[in-house]
Design a protein around this motif. Structure first.
Motif, PDB file in Angstrom:
ATOM      1  N   UNK A   1     -43.129  -0.512  29.572  1.00 11.11           N
ATOM      2  CA  UNK A   1     -43.910  -1.601  28.976  1.00 11.11           C
ATOM      3  C   UNK A   1     -45.368  -1.280  29.264  1.00 11.11           C
ATOM      4  N   UNK A   2     -46.105  -0.872  28.240  1.00  8.50           N
ATOM      5  CA  UNK A   2     -47.464  -0.386  28.450  1.00  8.50           C
ATOM      6  C   UNK A   2     -48.442  -1.035  27.465  1.00  8.50           C
ATOM      7  N   UNK A   3     -49.673  -1.209  27.958  1.00 15.15           N
ATOM      8  CA  UNK A   3     -50.742  -1.721  27.117  1.00 15.15           C
ATOM      9  C   UNK A   3     -51.688  -0.606  26.714  1.00 15.15           C
ATOM     10  N   UNK A   4     -52.918  -0.969  26.389  1.00 19.10           N
ATOM     11  CA  UNK A   4     -53.910   0.006  25.943  1.00 19.10           C
ATOM     12  C   UNK A   4     -54.145   1.061  27.021  1.00 19.10           C
ATOM     13  N   UNK A   5     -54.117   2.333  26.604  1.00 15.77           N
ATOM     14  CA  UNK A   5     -54.359   3.418  27.542  1.00 15.77           C
ATOM     15  C   UNK A   5     -53.296   3.541  28.618  1.00 15.77           C
ATOM     16  N   UNK A   6     -52.080   3.081  28.320  1.00 18.11           N
ATOM     17  CA  UNK A   6     -50.949   3.148  29.259  1.00 18.11           C
ATOM     18  C   UNK A   6     -51.107   2.224  30.468  1.00 18.11           C
ATOM     19  N   UNK A   7     -51.934   1.204  30.352  1.00 16.22           N
ATOM     20  CA  UNK A   7     -52.062   0.256  31.463  1.00 16.22           C
ATOM     21  C   UNK A   7     -50.781  -0.563  31.572  1.00 16.22           C
ATOM     22  N   UNK A   8     -50.456  -1.073  32.763  1.00 23.29           N
ATOM     23  CA  UNK A   8     -49.282  -1.950  32.907  1.00 23.29           C
ATOM     24  C   UNK A   8     -49.540  -3.314  32.273  1.00 23.29           C
ATOM     25  N   UNK A   9     -48.484  -4.045  32.036  1.00 25.65           N
ATOM     26  CA  UNK A   9     -48.613  -5.369  31.427  1.00 25.65           C
ATOM     27  C   UNK A   9     -49.334  -6.323  32.365  1.00 25.65           C
ATOM     28  N   UNK A  10     -50.205  -7.144  31.810  1.00 22.98           N
ATOM     29  CA  UNK A  10     -50.882  -8.177  32.586  1.00 22.98           C
ATOM     30  C   UNK A  10     -49.894  -9.312  32.888  1.00 22.98           C
ATOM     31  N   UNK A  11     -50.165 -10.107  33.921  1.00 25.89           N
ATOM     32  CA  UNK A  11     -49.222 -11.179  34.293  1.00 25.89           C
ATOM     33  C   UNK A  11     -48.871 -12.110  33.138  1.00 25.89           C
ATOM     34  N   UNK A  12     -49.872 -12.539  32.351  1.00 26.26           N
ATOM     35  CA  UNK A  12     -49.576 -13.455  31.245  1.00 26.26           C
ATOM     36  C   UNK A  12     -48.776 -12.754  30.144  1.00 26.26           C
ATOM     37  N   UNK A  13     -49.023 -11.446  29.953  1.00 26.73           N
ATOM     38  CA  UNK A  13     -48.242 -10.686  28.979  1.00 26.73           C
ATOM     39  C   UNK A  13     -46.805 -10.524  29.468  1.00 26.73           C
ATOM     40  N   UNK A  14     -46.657 -10.304  30.757  1.00 25.38           N
ATOM     41  CA  UNK A  14     -45.328 -10.139  31.344  1.00 25.38           C
ATOM     42  C   UNK A  14     -44.471 -11.389  31.122  1.00 25.38           C
ATOM     43  N   UNK A  15     -45.077 -12.548  31.231  1.00 22.67           N
ATOM     44  CA  UNK A  15     -44.341 -13.796  31.027  1.00 22.67           C
ATOM     45  C   UNK A  15     -43.808 -13.895  29.596  1.00 22.67           C
ATOM     46  N   UNK A  16     -44.618 -13.450  28.645  1.00 23.55           N
ATOM     47  CA  UNK A  16     -44.184 -13.506  27.247  1.00 23.55           C
ATOM     48  C   UNK A  16     -43.057 -12.505  27.006  1.00 23.55           C
TER      49      UNK A  16
END
Length: 386
Positions: free
Chosen positions: A357-372
């Motif tokens: 589960x990766x965001x822009x530039x392979x960053x990990x998911x943010x807490x609020x994104x993780x909840x979704x």
């Protein structure tokens, strides 16, 4: 019965005469038909009833040409022309190949207006051109076509360099639809400030046109020639990547079809059987009114490469796994205020377990994104890693 000497001589003479007649028919062409002036007048009058300044019945041209296009132009000149008209406007009477009926009527109406001495600007050209541009259009050089003269006039309003303006008028910009005039006018203005060769402008226009087709709000504001070149190269790489993925998909589909005895269907691979998902927070939880989140699966080469490019990661290299059914790629998007925001890219294995589960530039998911993502996983039976 044997033929007599006299009969053989008569047959030989008959054959000689027939051969001579055949030779004459080859040497001397058949009588040419007279020019069809009435037909030319009918062609020129069509759609312009009451616009003629002369009576067609009094037209007695001394023309030898039988060419219908030239006769049509001659008839149009006689019926409407009070003043000389540029070749750019006359060209529609000679050759309308590739033009639809509306465009032909449009160009002929401009010819009739100018030939009669009426104001082209007031007759409707002001919807596309300024007064200065109309003047430039009407005074285009003799070897300039209609579309070329049209865009030459626009380019001349942004640059005093006649060579640059003429170069722009010969590019692919001149073949763009008039309904997109506002966008391509901006493109002309850009290249007037950032000159390039015709070949490079054509290449860049392919890229610019593709971006505009993908996003109607695409603009050149704030861009430079250098940045456009770089983006065009990235676009070409994306096209090459898409083609490679498509080759893999077609090969895999071909193997499956031969095994199952079925036909190919579309340009997408089968992917996971999980359904897409959408969620709208309550008015209390939403950051803005109408905020929505959705998760959908990527099942085409274009979508996979676009995601990889936009999110700056290597998800496009997972195409082979997706085509083989060993993985599926999902994306989390947020839509609000009419805009769609890319949040996360998710890889699932065949057992619907989230591998990445990766965001822009392979960053990990943010807490609020993780909840979704957790909400989606619960709704679709997806297993998330701790």
């Amino acid at each position: 019965m044997a033929r007599s000497m006299i009969q053989r001589r008569q047959d030989a003479e008959r054959q000689r005469i027939e051969a001579y007649d055949a030779r004459l028919r080859q040497v001397f062409a058949a009588t040419r038909p007279v020019p069809d002036f009435e037909r030319a007048l009918d062609d020129a009058r069509s759609g312009f009833a009451g616009m003629a300044i002369r009576d067609g019945a009094l037209w007695h041209p001394k023309l030898k040409t039988r060419d219908r296009a030239r006769l049509r132009l001659a008839a149009a000149r006689y019926l409407y022309a009070r003043y000389p008209v540029s070749a750019a406007l006359e060209s529609v009477w000679l050759d309308s190949t590739g033009l639809d009926a509306n465009e032909i009527a449009f160009r002929k109406s401009w010819y009739v207006t100018v030939a009669r001495g009426d104001s082209l600007y007031k007759a409707g050209a002001n919807a596309w051109l300024s007064r200065k541009e109309v003047h430039c259009f009407l005074n285009a050089s003799g070897d300039t076509g209609f579309a070329e003269a049209f865009w030459l006039a626009i380019a001349r309003s942004y640059t005093d360099d006649q060579g640059l303006a003429a170069r722009l008028a010969r590019t692919k910009i001149a073949r763009t639809p008039r309904r997109e005039l506002a966008f391509w006018r901006e493109v002309v203005r850009f290249f007037c400030g950032h000159p390039a060769s015709k070949e490079e402008i054509d290449d860049l226009c392919d890229y610019i046109g593709a971006m505009h087709q993908r996003d109607a709000a695409y603009s050149l504001k704030g861009r430079t020639l250098l940045s456009l070149r770089r983006q065009m190269l990235d676009w070409h790489r994306d096209i090459a990547a898409i083609e490679r993925i498509e080759v893999m998909r077609r090969r895999a589909a071909g193997r499956n079809q031969r095994a199952a005895g079925t036909q190919a269907q579309g340009g997408a691979w089968d992917g996971s059987r999980l359904e897409d998902w959408e969620w709208q927070p309550t008015a209390k939880d939403a950051r803005v009114r109408g905020e929505r989140f959705f998760v959908r699966q990527l099942k085409t080469a274009e979508d996979l490469v676009a995601e990889s490019r936009a999110m700056h990661h290597c998800v496009s290299t997972y195409a082979a796994k997706c085509i083989a059914g060993n993985a599926s790629i999902w994306v989390l998007r947020r839509t609000a205020l009419g805009k769609i925001e890319r949040l996360l890219t998710i890889e699932l294995d065949p057992q619907n377990r989230a591998i990445q589960v990766r965001g822009f530039g392979n960053r990990p998911a943010l807490p609020e994104e993780r909840k979704i993502v957790e909400r989606w996983a619960k709704a679709r039976g997806v297993t998330l890693r701790a």
